[in-house]
Design a protein around this motif. Sequence first.
Motif, PDB file in Angstrom:
ATOM      1  N   ARG A 194      81.250  58.468  89.085  1.00 13.66           N
ATOM      2  CA  ARG A 194      79.815  58.750  89.171  1.00 13.66           C
ATOM      3  C   ARG A 194      79.670  60.111  89.840  1.00 13.66           C
ATOM      4  O   ARG A 194      80.081  60.290  90.993  1.00 13.66           O
ATOM      5  CB  ARG A 194      79.102  57.673  89.972  1.00 13.66           C
ATOM      6  N   VAL A 195      79.117  61.057  89.118  1.00 16.95           N
ATOM      7  CA  VAL A 195      79.086  62.439  89.607  1.00 16.95           C
ATOM      8  C   VAL A 195      77.691  63.037  89.481  1.00 16.95           C
ATOM      9  O   VAL A 195      76.919  62.691  88.583  1.00 16.95           O
ATOM     10  CB  VAL A 195      80.093  63.337  88.849  1.00 16.95           C
ATOM     11  N   THR A 196      77.387  63.936  90.402  1.00 16.45           N
ATOM     12  CA  THR A 196      76.197  64.783  90.316  1.00 16.45           C
ATOM     13  C   THR A 196      76.698  66.213  90.201  1.00 16.45           C
ATOM     14  O   THR A 196      77.474  66.676  91.050  1.00 16.45           O
ATOM     15  CB  THR A 196      75.310  64.641  91.565  1.00 16.45           C
ATOM     16  N   VAL A 197      76.268  66.912  89.142  1.00 18.12           N
ATOM     17  CA  VAL A 197      76.793  68.256  88.877  1.00 18.12           C
ATOM     18  C   VAL A 197      75.655  69.249  88.700  1.00 18.12           C
ATOM     19  O   VAL A 197      74.543  68.889  88.311  1.00 18.12           O
ATOM     20  CB  VAL A 197      77.688  68.274  87.610  1.00 18.12           C
ATOM     21  N   GLN A 198      75.977  70.484  89.004  1.00 12.80           N
ATOM     22  CA  GLN A 198      75.065  71.596  88.736  1.00 12.80           C
ATOM     23  C   GLN A 198      75.711  72.483  87.686  1.00 12.80           C
ATOM     24  O   GLN A 198      76.879  72.854  87.808  1.00 12.80           O
ATOM     25  CB  GLN A 198      74.781  72.393  89.998  1.00 12.80           C
ATOM     26  N   MET A 199      74.941  72.819  86.644  1.00 15.20           N
ATOM     27  CA  MET A 199      75.461  73.614  85.541  1.00 15.20           C
ATOM     28  C   MET A 199      75.252  75.110  85.812  1.00 15.20           C
ATOM     29  O   MET A 199      74.523  75.503  86.729  1.00 15.20           O
ATOM     30  CB  MET A 199      74.770  73.209  84.231  1.00 15.20           C
ATOM     31  N   THR A 200      75.902  75.928  85.002  1.00 12.72           N
ATOM     32  CA  THR A 200      75.810  77.376  85.185  1.00 12.72           C
ATOM     33  C   THR A 200      74.416  77.916  84.879  1.00 12.72           C
ATOM     34  O   THR A 200      74.085  79.027  85.281  1.00 12.72           O
ATOM     35  CB  THR A 200      76.845  78.100  84.300  1.00 12.72           C
ATOM     36  N   ASN A 201      73.590  77.133  84.169  1.00 12.78           N
ATOM     37  CA  ASN A 201      72.208  77.565  83.920  1.00 12.78           C
ATOM     38  C   ASN A 201      71.240  77.021  84.964  1.00 12.78           C
ATOM     39  O   ASN A 201      70.026  77.162  84.833  1.00 12.78           O
ATOM     40  CB  ASN A 201      71.761  77.154  82.523  1.00 12.78           C
ATOM     41  N   GLY A 202      71.777  76.364  86.016  1.00 12.11           N
ATOM     42  CA  GLY A 202      70.957  75.876  87.106  1.00 12.11           C
ATOM     43  C   GLY A 202      70.494  74.435  86.972  1.00 12.11           C
ATOM     44  O   GLY A 202      69.997  73.853  87.941  1.00 12.11           O
ATOM     45  N   SER A 203      70.628  73.824  85.794  1.00  8.84           N
ATOM     46  CA  SER A 203      70.204  72.437  85.618  1.00  8.84           C
ATOM     47  C   SER A 203      71.168  71.493  86.342  1.00  8.84           C
ATOM     48  O   SER A 203      72.331  71.825  86.575  1.00  8.84           O
ATOM     49  CB  SER A 203      70.145  72.076  84.131  1.00  8.84           C
ATOM     50  N   VAL A 262      77.688  58.883  84.789  1.00 11.20           N
ATOM     51  CA  VAL A 262      78.828  57.993  85.002  1.00 11.20           C
ATOM     52  C   VAL A 262      79.752  58.139  83.804  1.00 11.20           C
ATOM     53  O   VAL A 262      79.317  58.001  82.649  1.00 11.20           O
ATOM     54  CB  VAL A 262      78.397  56.527  85.170  1.00 11.20           C
ATOM     55  N   VAL A 263      81.000  58.461  84.093  1.00 12.79           N
ATOM     56  CA  VAL A 263      82.023  58.630  83.055  1.00 12.79           C
ATOM     57  C   VAL A 263      83.099  57.581  83.274  1.00 12.79           C
ATOM     58  O   VAL A 263      83.596  57.413  84.391  1.00 12.79           O
ATOM     59  CB  VAL A 263      82.635  60.044  83.107  1.00 12.79           C
ATOM     60  N   TYR A 264      83.446  56.862  82.202  1.00 10.26           N
ATOM     61  CA  TYR A 264      84.464  55.811  82.290  1.00 10.26           C
ATOM     62  C   TYR A 264      85.758  56.300  81.632  1.00 10.26           C
ATOM     63  O   TYR A 264      85.744  56.832  80.514  1.00 10.26           O
ATOM     64  CB  TYR A 264      83.981  54.540  81.593  1.00 10.26           C
ATOM     65  N   ILE A 265      86.892  56.140  82.334  1.00  6.36           N
ATOM     66  CA  ILE A 265      88.213  56.461  81.795  1.00  6.36           C
ATOM     67  C   ILE A 265      89.030  55.178  81.760  1.00  6.36           C
ATOM     68  O   ILE A 265      89.286  54.568  82.800  1.00  6.36           O
ATOM     69  CB  ILE A 265      88.933  57.532  82.634  1.00  6.36           C
TER      70      ILE A 265
END
Length: 226
Positions: A195-204, A209-212
């Motif tokens: 479960r991640v919170t990310v900031q993109m290069t365009n500011g968004s 949640v990504v399952y492996i």
Amino acid sequence: MTRYGLTLLLGVLALSACTDESVKPSPTTPPATMVGGYSKIANPDADQGLFQVTQFLGSKIGLQEGNPSMRLDKVLEAYRQVVAGYNYQVKLQMTDGSQYEAVVYVGLDDEMQLTRLKKLRPSSPTAGKHSVPRPVAGGYNKIADPDQNRYSDQGLFEATKFLSYEIGEKEGDHSIGIDKVLEAYKQVVAGNNYRVTVQMTNGSRYEAVVYISLQHEVSLTSLKKL
């Protein structure tokens, strides 16, 4: 001054002139720029430059194969050559079991160009056919300093690489990527949830949640723009 002394003085001056002339440096032509050799990247999963290249390459291979959902499984070998920019020579395996060898050129302006792509092994008939076990609920553990650990934690690396592509699809712009991971949590199930919170290069910003799975298949469970 005697004639002998004058003769001796003239001889010394002549010898001095010859010596000065002999030590003058001869003009040289600047050496031509030599193309450098490839250097092996010891830990390809932790190299940020290579990370951007493999994102680009995975997308190109998916488009070539007519299967945009196909993903990069792992980097088998990687080499870098310093030119006017960089050449990356990469051998990789996709999630369908196929293997490729490619060369990607990254210019000084960070523009990428696929200069060579060769298929080494066709897809495996059984690849991608594993049943994905349903995740069992469990507690999430926070990953300390996730942005720094993004390239050293193999699972988090795969999760964010996959997520970057999915967000690019959603935004309709694959030139954007993950700028930083703001928060990350890992849940051990029959495989792993990230479960991640990310900031993109365009500011968004996004929360996902990504399952492996145990077979290293990656899927997106949820995605929300913040």
